[in-house]
Scaffold this motif. Structure first.
Motif, PDB file in Angstrom:
ATOM      1  N   UNK A   1      15.830  18.014   2.701  1.00 56.88           N
ATOM      2  CA  UNK A   1      14.553  18.154   2.014  1.00 56.88           C
ATOM      3  C   UNK A   1      14.648  17.768   0.544  1.00 56.88           C
ATOM      4  N   UNK A   2      15.864  17.657   0.035  1.00 56.96           N
ATOM      5  CA  UNK A   2      16.056  17.340  -1.377  1.00 56.96           C
ATOM      6  C   UNK A   2      16.508  15.902  -1.609  1.00 56.96           C
ATOM      7  N   UNK A   3      16.460  15.064  -0.580  1.00 57.43           N
ATOM      8  CA  UNK A   3      16.878  13.672  -0.737  1.00 57.43           C
ATOM      9  C   UNK A   3      16.026  12.948  -1.774  1.00 57.43           C
ATOM     10  N   UNK A   4      16.673  12.236  -2.673  1.00 54.59           N
ATOM     11  CA  UNK A   4      15.978  11.495  -3.730  1.00 54.59           C
ATOM     12  C   UNK A   4      15.196  10.331  -3.110  1.00 54.59           C
ATOM     13  N   UNK A   5      13.990  10.111  -3.569  1.00 55.86           N
ATOM     14  CA  UNK A   5      13.196   8.964  -3.098  1.00 55.86           C
ATOM     15  C   UNK A   5      13.726   7.715  -3.785  1.00 55.86           C
ATOM     16  N   UNK A   6      14.170   6.751  -2.987  1.00 61.09           N
ATOM     17  CA  UNK A   6      14.795   5.552  -3.542  1.00 61.09           C
ATOM     18  C   UNK A   6      14.068   4.266  -3.179  1.00 61.09           C
ATOM     19  N   UNK A   7      13.198   4.310  -2.175  1.00 62.18           N
ATOM     20  CA  UNK A   7      12.553   3.072  -1.757  1.00 62.18           C
ATOM     21  C   UNK A   7      11.486   3.335  -0.730  1.00 62.18           C
ATOM     22  N   UNK A   8      11.107   2.276  -0.011  1.00 68.08           N
ATOM     23  CA  UNK A   8      10.047   2.406   0.981  1.00 68.08           C
ATOM     24  C   UNK A   8      10.253   1.433   2.129  1.00 68.08           C
ATOM     25  N   UNK A   9       9.839   1.867   3.314  1.00 61.74           N
ATOM     26  CA  UNK A   9       9.625   0.964   4.431  1.00 61.74           C
ATOM     27  C   UNK A   9       8.132   0.702   4.430  1.00 61.74           C
ATOM     28  N   UNK A  10       7.746  -0.560   4.475  1.00 64.79           N
ATOM     29  CA  UNK A  10       6.313  -0.847   4.454  1.00 64.79           C
ATOM     30  C   UNK A  10       5.986  -2.028   5.345  1.00 64.79           C
ATOM     31  N   UNK A  11       4.819  -1.953   5.957  1.00 69.78           N
ATOM     32  CA  UNK A  11       4.358  -3.018   6.840  1.00 69.78           C
ATOM     33  C   UNK A  11       4.290  -4.345   6.090  1.00 69.78           C
ATOM     34  N   UNK A  12       4.512  -5.402   6.814  1.00 63.28           N
ATOM     35  CA  UNK A  12       4.416  -6.726   6.195  1.00 63.28           C
ATOM     36  C   UNK A  12       3.003  -7.032   5.705  1.00 63.28           C
ATOM     37  N   UNK A  13       2.008  -6.274   6.160  1.00 62.66           N
ATOM     38  CA  UNK A  13       0.647  -6.564   5.696  1.00 62.66           C
ATOM     39  C   UNK A  13       0.503  -6.318   4.198  1.00 62.66           C
ATOM     40  N   UNK A  14       1.439  -5.575   3.591  1.00 66.54           N
ATOM     41  CA  UNK A  14       1.386  -5.307   2.163  1.00 66.54           C
ATOM     42  C   UNK A  14       2.090  -6.374   1.325  1.00 66.54           C
ATOM     43  N   UNK A  15       2.722  -7.355   1.983  1.00 68.83           N
ATOM     44  CA  UNK A  15       3.412  -8.408   1.248  1.00 68.83           C
ATOM     45  C   UNK A  15       2.386  -9.276   0.522  1.00 68.83           C
ATOM     46  N   UNK A  16       2.611  -9.579  -0.739  1.00 71.15           N
ATOM     47  CA  UNK A  16       1.656 -10.391  -1.491  1.00 71.15           C
ATOM     48  C   UNK A  16       1.835 -11.893  -1.296  1.00 71.15           C
ATOM     49  N   UNK A  17       2.738 -12.287  -0.413  1.00 66.98           N
ATOM     50  CA  UNK A  17       2.944 -13.706  -0.119  1.00 66.98           C
ATOM     51  C   UNK A  17       2.727 -13.931   1.373  1.00 66.98           C
ATOM     52  N   UNK A  18       2.251 -15.106   1.774  1.00 66.14           N
ATOM     53  CA  UNK A  18       1.957 -15.356   3.192  1.00 66.14           C
ATOM     54  C   UNK A  18       3.203 -15.519   4.057  1.00 66.14           C
ATOM     55  N   UNK A  19       4.305 -15.939   3.479  1.00 60.39           N
ATOM     56  CA  UNK A  19       5.536 -16.141   4.244  1.00 60.39           C
ATOM     57  C   UNK A  19       6.236 -14.818   4.496  1.00 60.39           C
ATOM     58  N   UNK A  20       6.988 -14.755   5.581  1.00 58.28           N
ATOM     59  CA  UNK A  20       7.756 -13.564   5.919  1.00 58.28           C
ATOM     60  C   UNK A  20       8.852 -13.354   4.871  1.00 58.28           C
ATOM     61  N   UNK A  21       8.877 -12.193   4.259  1.00 56.33           N
ATOM     62  CA  UNK A  21       9.884 -11.896   3.240  1.00 56.33           C
ATOM     63  C   UNK A  21      11.174 -11.483   3.927  1.00 56.33           C
ATOM     64  N   UNK A  22      12.242 -12.190   3.619  1.00 55.37           N
ATOM     65  CA  UNK A  22      13.573 -11.832   4.096  1.00 55.37           C
ATOM     66  C   UNK A  22      14.322 -11.315   2.876  1.00 55.37           C
ATOM     67  N   UNK A  23      14.754 -10.075   2.926  1.00 50.64           N
ATOM     68  CA  UNK A  23      15.395  -9.474   1.766  1.00 50.64           C
ATOM     69  C   UNK A  23      14.594  -8.284   1.306  1.00 50.64           C
ATOM     70  N   UNK A  24      14.880  -7.812   0.124  1.00 49.97           N
ATOM     71  CA  UNK A  24      14.230  -6.626  -0.402  1.00 49.97           C
ATOM     72  C   UNK A  24      13.257  -6.989  -1.506  1.00 49.97           C
ATOM     73  N   UNK A  25      12.189  -6.230  -1.592  1.00 47.20           N
ATOM     74  CA  UNK A  25      11.247  -6.354  -2.700  1.00 47.20           C
ATOM     75  C   UNK A  25      11.654  -5.291  -3.708  1.00 47.20           C
ATOM     76  N   UNK A  26      12.142  -5.710  -4.856  1.00 46.57           N
ATOM     77  CA  UNK A  26      12.667  -4.769  -5.836  1.00 46.57           C
ATOM     78  C   UNK A  26      11.681  -4.530  -6.971  1.00 46.57           C
ATOM     79  N   UNK A  27      11.689  -3.301  -7.459  1.00 50.83           N
ATOM     80  CA  UNK A  27      10.819  -2.923  -8.571  1.00 50.83           C
ATOM     81  C   UNK A  27      11.668  -2.488  -9.756  1.00 50.83           C
TER      82      UNK A  27
END
Length: 127
Positions: A47-73
């Protein structure tokens, strides 16, 4: 400016398959956040695990091509200044400054090498 990697997103096709894979490989936990096709990744299954990232549907990708790799912030002190720097130095804006309520301001762009990058000005009062 003290910029560092603060978040990553893995674009997925099947949430349950991806959760099973990453949960077993890295022992990550997951936390529902918003839509059913978006889950926060926690650094462990407690319950105390640090939030480090996200799994998200490809529908949220801002580019039309399939993203291979990670989207980093990366965190930035001033999102407006960062957007101007992206434009000035040859980047291509994909998503303008956008609020994530109670989190901050985010913008997405392609760097000069074609990599999808996000900049986030964290602000818990953003709305």
């Amino acid at each position: 400016m003290n910029t560092k990697l603060t978040h990553f997103a893995i674009h997925i096709d099947d949430m349950e398959r991806a959760k099973n894979f990453y949960g077993e490989v890295f022992n990550w936990g997951f936390n529902a956040y918003g839509q059913s096709d978006f889950m926060q990744i926690q650094s462990n299954k407690s319950d105390t695990g640090e939030i480090v990232g996200a799994l998200q549907s490809r529908i949220y990708a801002p580019v039309p091509d399939k993203i291979i790799g990670l989207e980093c912030t990366f965190n930035v002190e001033d999102i407006d200044d960062t957007i101007e720097r992206v434009k000035s130095y040859g980047g291509k804006m994909l998503m303008p400054k956008t609020v994530i309520p109670n989190v901050g301001w985010i913008a997405k762009f392609l760097d000069t090498e074609g990599n999808l990058i996000c900049a986030m000005q964290y602000d818990s009062k953003a709305s």
